[in-house]
Each structure stands twice: as structure tokens, then as C-alpha cells.
Design a protein around this motif. Structure first.
Motif, PDB file in Angstrom:
ATOM      1  N   TYR A   8      36.083   0.672 -19.082  1.00 31.92           N
ATOM      2  CA  TYR A   8      36.022   0.882 -17.627  1.00 31.92           C
ATOM      3  C   TYR A   8      37.342   0.497 -16.971  1.00 31.92           C
ATOM      4  CZ  TYR A   8      34.611   0.640 -12.780  1.00 31.92           C
ATOM      5  OH  TYR A   8      34.540   0.836 -11.430  1.00 31.92           O
ATOM      6  N   VAL A   9      37.874  -0.675 -17.343  1.00 28.53           N
ATOM      7  CA  VAL A   9      39.146  -1.120 -16.756  1.00 28.53           C
ATOM      8  C   VAL A   9      40.287  -0.200 -17.187  1.00 28.53           C
ATOM      9  CG1 VAL A   9      40.814  -3.020 -16.681  1.00 28.53           C
ATOM     10  CG2 VAL A   9      38.383  -3.505 -16.513  1.00 28.53           C
ATOM     11  N   ALA A  10      40.210   0.355 -18.388  1.00 29.82           N
ATOM     12  CA  ALA A  10      41.242   1.292 -18.831  1.00 29.82           C
ATOM     13  C   ALA A  10      41.174   2.586 -18.043  1.00 29.82           C
ATOM     14  CB  ALA A  10      41.085   1.586 -20.322  1.00 29.82           C
ATOM     15  N   THR A  11      39.976   2.979 -17.625  1.00 30.22           N
ATOM     16  CA  THR A  11      39.792   4.226 -16.889  1.00 30.22           C
ATOM     17  C   THR A  11      40.092   4.074 -15.406  1.00 30.22           C
ATOM     18  OG1 THR A  11      38.062   4.834 -18.451  1.00 30.22           O
ATOM     19  CG2 THR A  11      38.131   6.061 -16.412  1.00 30.22           C
ATOM     20  N   TYR A  70      39.169  -2.516  -7.005  1.00 33.38           N
ATOM     21  CA  TYR A  70      38.613  -3.825  -7.330  1.00 33.38           C
ATOM     22  C   TYR A  70      38.849  -4.758  -6.141  1.00 33.38           C
ATOM     23  CZ  TYR A  70      38.776  -2.049 -12.105  1.00 33.38           C
ATOM     24  OH  TYR A  70      38.601  -1.295 -13.226  1.00 33.38           O
ATOM     25  N   HIS A 116      45.615   0.118 -22.940  1.00 26.68           N
ATOM     26  CA  HIS A 116      46.503   1.272 -23.141  1.00 26.68           C
ATOM     27  C   HIS A 116      47.571   0.990 -24.192  1.00 26.68           C
ATOM     28  CE1 HIS A 116      45.075   4.108 -20.091  1.00 26.68           C
ATOM     29  NE2 HIS A 116      44.701   3.030 -19.432  1.00 26.68           N
ATOM     30  N   LEU A 130      42.954  -8.304 -14.657  1.00 22.36           N
ATOM     31  CA  LEU A 130      42.523  -6.898 -14.765  1.00 22.36           C
ATOM     32  C   LEU A 130      43.700  -5.990 -15.099  1.00 22.36           C
ATOM     33  CD1 LEU A 130      39.939  -6.546 -11.862  1.00 22.36           C
ATOM     34  CD2 LEU A 130      39.503  -6.450 -14.316  1.00 22.36           C
ATOM     35  N   ARG A 131      44.850  -6.247 -14.479  1.00 21.24           N
ATOM     36  CA  ARG A 131      46.037  -5.445 -14.810  1.00 21.24           C
ATOM     37  C   ARG A 131      46.440  -5.679 -16.260  1.00 21.24           C
ATOM     38  NH1 ARG A 131      46.952  -7.058  -9.525  1.00 21.24           N
ATOM     39  NH2 ARG A 131      48.138  -8.877 -10.150  1.00 21.24           N
ATOM     40  N   ASP A 168      42.134   2.285 -12.843  1.00 21.57           N
ATOM     41  CA  ASP A 168      43.382   1.527 -12.799  1.00 21.57           C
ATOM     42  C   ASP A 168      43.353   0.443 -11.724  1.00 21.57           C
ATOM     43  OD1 ASP A 168      45.960   0.640 -13.021  1.00 21.57           O
ATOM     44  OD2 ASP A 168      46.905   2.557 -12.553  1.00 21.57           O
ATOM     45  N   PRO A 169      43.507  -0.830 -12.117  1.00 22.36           N
ATOM     46  CA  PRO A 169      43.521  -1.902 -11.124  1.00 22.36           C
ATOM     47  C   PRO A 169      44.832  -1.966 -10.338  1.00 22.36           C
ATOM     48  CG  PRO A 169      43.731  -2.815 -13.318  1.00 22.36           C
ATOM     49  CD  PRO A 169      43.505  -1.340 -13.470  1.00 22.36           C
ATOM     50  N   ASN A 170      45.846  -1.213 -10.754  1.00 24.96           N
ATOM     51  CA  ASN A 170      47.112  -1.188 -10.018  1.00 24.96           C
ATOM     52  C   ASN A 170      47.007  -0.371  -8.737  1.00 24.96           C
ATOM     53  OD1 ASN A 170      48.744  -2.745 -11.899  1.00 24.96           O
ATOM     54  ND2 ASN A 170      48.449  -1.013 -13.275  1.00 24.96           N
ATOM     55  N   HIS A 227      44.015  -3.748 -18.409  1.00 22.36           N
ATOM     56  CA  HIS A 227      44.329  -2.321 -18.327  1.00 22.36           C
ATOM     57  C   HIS A 227      45.506  -1.983 -19.250  1.00 22.36           C
ATOM     58  CE1 HIS A 227      44.693   1.641 -16.481  1.00 22.36           C
ATOM     59  NE2 HIS A 227      45.993   1.418 -16.375  1.00 22.36           N
TER      60      HIS A 227
END
Length: 160
Positions: free
Chosen positions: A51-54, A63, A90, A82-83, A56-58, A86
Motif C-alpha cells: 500500500y505504501v509503495a502504491t 497520509y 521500490h 512512510l517515505r 506515495d507519501p511524498n 516507500h
């Protein structure tokens, strides 16, 4: 009534008796059943990282902002986590370490503990992690030092 006869009749029989309706030894648990919990935990972790990979927290708005950072302007030990997750998902280890180096160390430690748990569960053994209080104080000290240093000018490399 004879006292010796009543006392001998009340004494329990030490030999085990098995029969219909009486308790017996538990059946051995299959390897699949022993591995169900560690595999389920890993599935949840993979789902969370997926989910975090999909998402993007950037990008803002996906979030919530860290409450400590929002109200005090101070980075907590989890800021950038989270970043970091992520980037880790990746395969960008440099960006993951730059966002939160302590989180990356945590990912590795948790992966090792999970692997040990899975191997021991497959063998039918339990995993017991009993840390002495000194270790817990040490972990707390590392978190505190990390938090303080990343908020000082010379520790800006640790800030997200």
C-alpha cells in the motif's frame, strides 16, 4: 466402617486411564498450522508495504502529518518512516536511509526476527524474546539520541 478402607478408596489412581470421553494427549499440530501465524503476519506486512509503495507519501494529502512535527516543528523518531518504507519498497536504499535510517534498521531487525520465528515454528519450537531491562533502556536511549541529533543543525543529514 473401617477407616483404612475409606482412605484407600479415596486415593487417586496414578495410572492414566484412556477411554471414550476421557481426556487424552493433544494431537500433534501440523507444520502448515504452525506456520500459519508467521505467514499471516508476513502477508499483513507485505500488504502494508504494498500500500505504501502504491500510495506515495511524498505527495501531500495521502497520509496525515505527524502531530509532533505539526504542533512543535520537531522531528520524532518515526518522522520520514512512510517515505522510508516507500523508497525501501521500490528498492531505493539510499533514499530510504535518507528519509529515516533508524526505520531501515528496524526493517532489517524485524525481518531477521520474522525469519527466526518462521524457522522455529516450522520445527515446532516457540520463539521467546526476553530482553533484559538494560536492553530496553538502550533501545530507548538510541531513539532519544536519534531524535535529538536529527533536530540539531549538525544532524540535519538524519532529518527527513
Amino acid at each position: 466402617m473401617d477407616a483404612s478402607a475409606s482412605s484407600s478408596a479415596a486415593a487417586p489412581d496414578p495410572s492414566p486411564v484412556h477411554g471414550p470421553g476421557l481426556p487424552t494427549a493433544p494431537a500433534p499440530v501440523s507444520r502448515l498450522r504452525r506456520l500459519a501465524t508467521p505467514v499471516g503476519v508476513m502477508a499483513a506486512v507485505v500488504g502494508a508495504f504494498g500500500y505504501v509503495a502504491t500510495v506515495d507519501p511524498n505527495e501531500p494529502g495521502h497520509y496525515p502529518v505527524c502531530p509532533m512535527l505539526r504542533f512543535t516543528g520537531v522531528f520524532c523518531p518515526g518522522c520520514g518512516g512512510l517515505r522510508s518504507a516507500h523508497a525501501f519498497a521500490h528498492g531505493d536504499l539510499a533514499a530510504a536511509l535518507g528519509a529515516n535510517a533508524l526505520a531501515v534498521v528496524g526493517y532489517v531487525v524485524l525481518a531477521v526476527v520474522w525469519l527466526l520465528w518462521t524457522v522455529r515454528a516450522g520445527r515446532g519450537q516457540t520463539l521467546r524474546i526476553g530482553l533484559a531491562p538494560g536492553y530496553w533502556w538502550g533501545i530507548g536511549a538510541v531513539l532519544l539520541v536519534f531524535s535529538v541529533v536529527r533536530n540539531l543543525p549538525f544532524g540535519s543529514a538524519l532529518a527527513p
